[in-house]
Design an enzyme around this catalytic site. Structure first.
Site, PDB file in Angstrom:
ATOM      1  N   GLU A 129      24.357  34.381  49.928  1.00 48.07           N
ATOM      2  CA  GLU A 129      24.122  35.347  48.841  1.00 48.07           C
ATOM      3  C   GLU A 129      24.554  36.759  49.162  1.00 48.07           C
ATOM      4  O   GLU A 129      25.069  37.468  48.309  1.00 48.07           O
ATOM      5  CB  GLU A 129      22.622  35.408  48.466  1.00 48.07           C
ATOM      6  CG  GLU A 129      22.040  34.132  47.950  1.00 48.07           C
ATOM      7  CD  GLU A 129      21.216  33.451  49.010  1.00 48.07           C
ATOM      8  OE1 GLU A 129      20.160  32.930  48.674  1.00 48.07           O
ATOM      9  OE2 GLU A 129      21.626  33.462  50.190  1.00 48.07           O
ATOM     10  N   ASP A 175      19.649  30.741  50.261  1.00 48.25           N
ATOM     11  CA  ASP A 175      18.299  30.717  50.838  1.00 48.25           C
ATOM     12  C   ASP A 175      17.591  29.369  50.649  1.00 48.25           C
ATOM     13  O   ASP A 175      17.832  28.654  49.668  1.00 48.25           O
ATOM     14  CB  ASP A 175      17.438  31.826  50.218  1.00 48.25           C
ATOM     15  CG  ASP A 175      17.818  33.202  50.736  1.00 48.25           C
ATOM     16  OD1 ASP A 175      18.535  33.269  51.743  1.00 48.25           O
ATOM     17  OD2 ASP A 175      17.401  34.200  50.136  1.00 48.25           O
ATOM     18  N   ASP A 179      14.990  27.908  49.344  1.00 44.29           N
ATOM     19  CA  ASP A 179      13.896  27.780  48.384  1.00 44.29           C
ATOM     20  C   ASP A 179      14.465  27.358  47.036  1.00 44.29           C
ATOM     21  O   ASP A 179      15.656  27.076  46.908  1.00 44.29           O
ATOM     22  CB  ASP A 179      13.100  29.094  48.285  1.00 44.29           C
ATOM     23  CG  ASP A 179      13.983  30.281  47.894  1.00 44.29           C
ATOM     24  OD1 ASP A 179      15.163  30.069  47.537  1.00 44.29           O
ATOM     25  OD2 ASP A 179      13.497  31.422  47.949  1.00 44.29           O
ATOM     26  N   GLU A 204      15.043  29.064  44.346  1.00 43.39           N
ATOM     27  CA  GLU A 204      16.054  30.001  43.870  1.00 43.39           C
ATOM     28  C   GLU A 204      17.375  29.770  44.595  1.00 43.39           C
ATOM     29  O   GLU A 204      18.448  29.765  43.986  1.00 43.39           O
ATOM     30  CB  GLU A 204      15.563  31.433  44.106  1.00 43.39           C
ATOM     31  CG  GLU A 204      16.260  32.485  43.271  1.00 43.39           C
ATOM     32  CD  GLU A 204      15.778  32.526  41.837  1.00 43.39           C
ATOM     33  OE1 GLU A 204      16.505  33.070  41.001  1.00 43.39           O
ATOM     34  OE2 GLU A 204      14.682  31.993  41.560  1.00 43.39           O
ATOM     35  N   TYR A 263      12.305  33.101  57.394  1.00 45.56           N
ATOM     36  CA  TYR A 263      12.372  33.297  55.945  1.00 45.56           C
ATOM     37  C   TYR A 263      11.039  33.806  55.411  1.00 45.56           C
ATOM     38  O   TYR A 263       9.983  33.273  55.741  1.00 45.56           O
ATOM     39  CB  TYR A 263      12.756  31.987  55.257  1.00 45.56           C
ATOM     40  CG  TYR A 263      13.181  32.172  53.830  1.00 45.56           C
ATOM     41  CD1 TYR A 263      14.158  33.101  53.500  1.00 45.56           C
ATOM     42  CD2 TYR A 263      12.610  31.423  52.813  1.00 45.56           C
ATOM     43  CE1 TYR A 263      14.562  33.276  52.188  1.00 45.56           C
ATOM     44  CE2 TYR A 263      13.017  31.582  51.497  1.00 45.56           C
ATOM     45  CZ  TYR A 263      13.984  32.524  51.191  1.00 45.56           C
ATOM     46  OH  TYR A 263      14.380  32.701  49.888  1.00 45.56           O
ATOM     47  N   ARG A 286       9.836  34.030  52.306  1.00 42.56           N
ATOM     48  CA  ARG A 286       9.195  33.446  51.120  1.00 42.56           C
ATOM     49  C   ARG A 286       8.592  32.105  51.514  1.00 42.56           C
ATOM     50  O   ARG A 286       9.259  31.082  51.540  1.00 42.56           O
ATOM     51  CB  ARG A 286      10.206  33.288  49.990  1.00 42.56           C
ATOM     52  CG  ARG A 286      10.690  34.621  49.442  1.00 42.56           C
ATOM     53  CD  ARG A 286      11.646  34.472  48.279  1.00 42.56           C
ATOM     54  NE  ARG A 286      12.009  35.766  47.736  1.00 42.56           N
ATOM     55  CZ  ARG A 286      13.044  36.500  48.140  1.00 42.56           C
ATOM     56  NH1 ARG A 286      13.818  36.035  49.116  1.00 42.56           N
ATOM     57  NH2 ARG A 286      13.310  37.662  47.591  1.00 42.56           N
ATOM     58  N   HIS A 309       8.266  25.800  54.604  1.00 42.80           N
ATOM     59  CA  HIS A 309       8.801  26.619  55.689  1.00 42.80           C
ATOM     60  C   HIS A 309       7.674  27.078  56.599  1.00 42.80           C
ATOM     61  O   HIS A 309       6.509  27.059  56.240  1.00 42.80           O
ATOM     62  CB  HIS A 309       9.513  27.852  55.133  1.00 42.80           C
ATOM     63  CG  HIS A 309      10.478  27.556  54.040  1.00 42.80           C
ATOM     64  ND1 HIS A 309      11.593  26.794  54.237  1.00 42.80           N
ATOM     65  CD2 HIS A 309      10.480  27.903  52.733  1.00 42.80           C
ATOM     66  CE1 HIS A 309      12.258  26.687  53.104  1.00 42.80           C
ATOM     67  NE2 HIS A 309      11.597  27.345  52.171  1.00 42.80           N
TER      68      HIS A 309
END
Length: 723
Positions: free
Chosen positions: A28, A101, A103, A105, A321, A323, A367
């Site tokens: 990203e 990433d 997740d 998203e 990470y 999140r 995670h």
């Protein structure tokens, strides 16, 4: 000559062929791309999509509610050149890897990239995920690519579609019935509802009187504090009024000795907290660092994607990470932490069974907790490579993680009971016997309260006793940390979305901030009243939490996303139709202020804006004169005896009180003055201290400016002389 030319051509072709054989990796962000490319070496080209490249259109709903909620995705405006470059790179690549990433998203971004680049999601194993950006982790992840997980994609898509259906249905209605520029959303409405409900509780709260007895005793030369505990061997939880106070005071004789009737010594322990989740990181950064959720998540993203440490390390991801809803720690990280603690603090500080946090209901445990990628990379060792925010947050994450792997703090506690004529007092002391985890996390250490050595049968004297009238207080308004905690405990939304949710209700003007606490505005209350009246499910905390649970089921593959959306939308559409017919236009009309504009003479109007009510000229936009509405508290200024004391706001929204004749009179106070505080002179003159600080700051600024000007003049003179 011919042979040489042919050799050159052959060499050129080989070089071109070799370049085409590079593997393409898409992430990203550019900083993440730079870090990963360094780890993968020359056979890989790493580029950034700069976030999402496709989304629902901004100008329309973009969801076909008649065709199984089919989303109408379009390329995001402004991403044309990026998409063109990605297609070109993909066409020339040996293989394309999607490393967004780890997740929902990130999975969704990978899916959109696969669509744009015409990759085969049914068979291509091109999805690479890693929880930390370190050399070993990244290289290992590329050994085990997988297919895009459509359950994760569907879960993100369902949430996006639900939010779009709610926002793009209710918002236009609010524009029509209340005021343009308003909005409503699923999690946003629940968050605003919590703030408004708390404010209503505060306004409806009826305080009850009670009294406390701050007391000071002396044992030899040492004074110590105690509090009233009870009467005649029975605990008294509350002293209700002055009459009860006087009855207790009559039984006491300050001139006589007080007996020590009980001394209880015990050993206690304080356990460390587990390593951070997204939510606890946001809460702790808010309370300890005064970071708002958005600032925390933005800084954490930088630490995760990579910081250039220079030397052999170069750019490296400093934390895992950010999140996550899990407190789980990998065995490798545990072993490293144990070795570090043995070396740095000693074997007695390393826990044999480190603390394990409890997963909240609905947590996915996908995670690890938020932790440093290397415990040996101490905050002090890299401080000069980090910005101030990066250092503060990294230090917080590092300290919390190390502490979670350490032994408890051991406390020596003592409880002393003191009596005279049946009146009992209690003094509690505590001293740290063994620092334990607080050695690495000093912010968690409680202050020692050392009592003089006492035994049962000893006597002490009373130095002072000052009964104080108190009143019970309502629950406090929500701070950002408290709101995040409330949303998580209710199972509403996901911690990674809280920053955006809170930012929305602030920028829409639905709340204002006073002393770091949320206060709902009039416009916020109006919007919430409308949503609750006509869309009760959207505003209902339990219903929203239920939807979140179903979205989690979509992620695990046990629920079909279209059914989840359909179950919500069918009754919602009925409510929407009813609201469009029955919702009356709410009165947000401008009222006459009772005074004229001092610029053009036209009548001033009372208007409702983002930050509450204000006065504005009725000739707007031809005349843009505005005035703050003055709120008097009914007291004359004690300094000039001419102006009224009024409620005012600092630039940061904090309430204070000052003279209406400012700047002719500079009286100010942080606390709300009363006739009593003004009469006895106990009202704090915060303004005087603020004025001193302001004057000092101006003097420093002026001094700096003068110094810079002198330096510039010298430089200019030298340059002229040189010419």
């Amino acid at each position: 000559m011919v042979e040489k030319t042919e050799k050159k051509v052959t060499k050129k072709r080989r070089t071109t062929s070799s370049a085409k054989q590079k593997n393409l990796v898409i992430v990203e962000s550019p900083s993440k791309a730079k870090t990963i490319e360094k780890y993968l070496g020359p056979n890989y080209k790493v580029v950034a999509s700069i976030g999402h490249i496709r989304d629902l259109p901004k100008s329309q709903m973009g969801v076909d509610t008649e065709n199984e909620y089919e989303p109408k995705y379009i390329n995001i405006r402004g991403k044309g050149d990026i998409i063109k470059g990605l297609k070109k790179d993909a066409k020339a690549a040996k293989h394309v890897y999607l490393a967004s990433d780890p997740d929902r998203e990130g999975e969704s971004i990978a899916w959109h990239l696969a669509h744009i680049l015409e990759l085969d999601i049914s068979s291509d194993e091109n999805r690479v995920v890693f929880n930390e950006i370190t050399k070993d982790t990244v290289k290992d992840a590329f050994k085990r690519p997988r297919k895009i997980n459509m359950d994760l994609v569907d879960a993100q898509q369902a949430r996006r579609i639900l939010d779009r259906l709610v926002g793009y249905s209710i918002s236009p209605l609010l524009w029509k019935k209340i005021k343009k520029g308003l909005s409503a959303g699923r999690v946003q409405s629940v968050a605003l509802g919590l703030i408004i409900d708390r404010e209503n509780e505060i306004q409806a709260f009826e305080p009850e009187e009670y009294w406390e007895f701050p007391t000071e005793f002396k044992k030899g030369a040492k004074k110590f504090k105690a509090n009233f505990y009870g009467l005649d061997d029975k605990r008294v939880d509350k002293v209700p009024d002055n009459e009860a106070v006087q009855a207790i005071m009559k039984r006491l004789n300050k001139a006589e000795l007080f007996d020590v009737t009980g001394v209880v010594k015990s050993e206690g322990k304080n356990n460390p907290s587990p390593a951070f989740t997204t939510s606890t990181l946001q809460q702790t950064a808010n309370t300890q660092l005064n970071f708002q959720a958005r600032r925390t998540m933005s800084t954490a993203q930088q630490l995760y994607e990579g910081i250039n440490l220079g030397g052999r390390d170069g750019s490296v991801g400093l934390i895992t990470y950010m999140r996550t809803d899990s407190t789980r720690i990998s065995s490798v990280a545990k072993n490293d932490a144990s070795h570090f603690i043995h070396e740095e603090y000693g074997a007695e500080y390393a826990a044999t069974k480190p603390v394990q946090g409890k997963l909240p209901e609905g947590a996915q445990d996908a995670h690890e907790a938020v932790r440093p990628t290397s415990v040996y990379r101490t905050p002090a060792s890299i401080k000069d490579k980090l910005t101030n925010d990066q250092f503060k947050l990294y230090q917080l994450i590092w300290s919390r993680f190390v502490a979670s792997q350490m032994t408890p703090e051991i406390i020596d506690r003592v409880r002393v009971t003191i009596e005279q004529n049946g009146v009992m007092f209690r003094a509690n002391g505590a001293t740290t016997k063994f620092a334990g985890y607080t050695k690495a996390y000093p912010a968690a250490k409680a202050k020692d309260n050392v009592l003089p050595e006492m035994d049962e049968g000893d006597t002490v004297t009373m130095a002072s006793i000052n009964p104080e009238q108190k009143f019970t207080q309502p629950k406090p308004r929500y701070t950002e940390a408290a709101l995040v905690k409330a949303l998580e405990e209710a199972g509403v939304g996901r911690p990674s979305t809280y920053a955006a949710t809170i930012e929305t209700i602030k920028t829409r003007g639905y709340v204002r901030i006073d002393a770091k606490k949320f206060i709902p505005t009039e416009i916020g209350k109006m919007v919430q009243d409308a949503v609750r009246a006509y869309f009760p499910d959207v505003a209902d905390l339990k219903f929203t939490a239920k939807i979140e649970g179903e979205l989690d089921n979509v992620e695990t593959g046990s629920e079909e996303w279209v059914r989840v959306v359909d179950e919500f939308y069918k009754p919602f559409r009925v409510e929407l139709t009813k609201a469009e017919v029955e919702m009356e236009k709410m009165v947000v009309k401008d009222k006459l202020a009772g005074e004229n504009c001092e610029i053009c003479g036209a009548p001033m109007l009372e208007r409702l804006g983002r930050y509450g009510k204000f006065f504005a000229c009725s000739r707007f936009p031809d005349c843009r004169n505005t005035k703050t509405i003055v709120k008097e508290i009914g007291l004359l200024c004690p300094k000039c005896h001419q102006g009224q004391i009024i409620e005012r706001k600092t630039k940061r929204g904090r309430t204070f009180y000052g003279c209406s004749r400012y700047p002719d009179c500079d009286f100010t106070s942080w606390d709300k003055p009363t006739e009593k505080t003004l009469a006895d002179g106990t009202t704090p003159k915060a303004g005087e201290e603020a004025t001193k600080q302001s004057t000092a700051k101006k003097a420093t600024t002026k001094k700096t400016a003068t110094k810079k000007a002198t330096t510039r003049n010298r430089t200019t003179k030298k340059a002229v002389a040189k010419k």
